[in-house]
Motif scaffolding. Sequence first.
Motif, PDB file in Angstrom:
ATOM      1  N   THR A   1       0.844  -1.170  -0.130  1.00 32.18           N
ATOM      2  CA  THR A   1       0.165   0.071  -0.018  1.00 32.18           C
ATOM      3  C   THR A   1       0.921   1.198  -0.017  1.00 32.18           C
ATOM      4  O   THR A   1       0.300   2.261  -0.271  1.00 32.18           O
ATOM      5  CB  THR A   1      -0.979   0.147   1.150  1.00 32.18           C
ATOM      6  N   ILE A   2       2.044   1.242   0.570  1.00 32.66           N
ATOM      7  CA  ILE A   2       2.900   2.253   0.384  1.00 32.66           C
ATOM      8  C   ILE A   2       3.973   2.138  -0.550  1.00 32.66           C
ATOM      9  O   ILE A   2       4.795   1.077  -0.734  1.00 32.66           O
ATOM     10  CB  ILE A   2       3.687   2.585   1.847  1.00 32.66           C
ATOM     11  N   PRO A   3       4.115   3.240  -1.510  1.00 31.30           N
ATOM     12  CA  PRO A   3       5.329   3.227  -2.486  1.00 31.30           C
ATOM     13  C   PRO A   3       6.433   3.011  -2.108  1.00 31.30           C
ATOM     14  O   PRO A   3       7.227   3.534  -1.117  1.00 31.30           O
ATOM     15  CB  PRO A   3       4.836   4.357  -3.176  1.00 31.30           C
ATOM     16  N   VAL A   4       7.339   2.438  -2.959  1.00 29.10           N
ATOM     17  CA  VAL A   4       8.851   2.464  -2.556  1.00 29.10           C
ATOM     18  C   VAL A   4       9.422   3.587  -2.873  1.00 29.10           C
ATOM     19  O   VAL A   4       8.993   4.464  -3.817  1.00 29.10           O
ATOM     20  CB  VAL A   4       9.651   1.178  -3.366  1.00 29.10           C
ATOM     21  N   LEU A   5      10.236   4.082  -1.829  1.00 26.54           N
ATOM     22  CA  LEU A   5      11.300   5.203  -1.978  1.00 26.54           C
ATOM     23  C   LEU A   5      12.488   4.816  -2.225  1.00 26.54           C
ATOM     24  O   LEU A   5      13.277   4.423  -1.287  1.00 26.54           O
ATOM     25  CB  LEU A   5      10.854   6.255  -0.964  1.00 26.54           C
ATOM     26  N   ASN A   6      13.331   5.068  -3.161  1.00 27.50           N
ATOM     27  CA  ASN A   6      14.448   4.453  -3.547  1.00 27.50           C
ATOM     28  C   ASN A   6      15.429   5.610  -3.714  1.00 27.50           C
ATOM     29  O   ASN A   6      15.399   6.234  -4.880  1.00 27.50           O
ATOM     30  CB  ASN A   6      14.692   3.375  -4.727  1.00 27.50           C
TER      31      ASN A   6
END
Length: 304
Positions: free
Chosen positions: A168-173
């Motif tokens: 539900t939470i986007p990946v932050l790379n």
Amino acid sequence: SDVCSSDLLNSRNPFSINSSKRTPFQFRQYNANISGPLIKRKASYFLDFFRGETDDNELVNATILDSNFNPVQFAQSFVVPKRNTGFGIRLDYAINTNHTLVARYNYNRSSTKNQGVNGFSLPERAYDASNRFQSIQLTETAILNSTTINETRFQFNNSSNESLGDSTIPVLNVSGAFISGGSQVGHAINERNNWELTNFTAMQKGTHAVKFGGRVRGTQIEDTNPNNFGGAWLFTGGYGLTSIERYQLTLQLQKERKTPEEIRAAGGGASQFSISTGNPLASVAQKDFGLFLQDDWRVRPNLT
């Protein structure tokens, strides 16, 4: 039998912020088996059991931003529990003087928690993974006469690989600094069923050894893979900035309520956004069969 070890004699982790503590570790393994007769001269059994428990660890060594958007080091080890359980049963049964039946069942299941927590990946990206395998085997052997034997075999295998994590939470790379957000594996399942039925007859007729029989088998696979259904943001270096400096600038400009166009003009903003959509389920099934006939003819003592 029992085998175990722990972290009591391990050295401290020099890469951890709290290097005064040892990295947690534990390994335990249990084995047991038992066998004996069920019915005298008629039936017997064999049972074995296995259990493995490992509390391993992974090290996260990343650079993150604090509440004031200042880069700070994050270095910490995390326990990764792994469990493996398996057992097997074998039964041998003499139906009569010419017919015997052998039945086997095997089961194995392994699971791991906190998968995906290592390197630049922060603890919030952890997900659980497990796999299971079980099989049933039946073999019936018949002595038809002094020169002929028949054997029927059946086998069924079931395997399943499952991963469960937050999508539900986007990946932050932020390249080379840290990776946060959900694991984005969702609820992924790969399940496979295989079965096979074989029958063959072997006959000895003078100088000929004849074998004939057939086989039919089937396979069914269902794969559900909702990977990256929540999306992933990627920050890389550019405009004379490192990846974390670009991310830092983006947060500062967002706090100042700058528009996306103004953020990009100043050198901020993500380099890429990706997301997967559609039906995550794919399945396939297949069946096949075959027949064979083989004759080994001993023409001469030195020629077959």
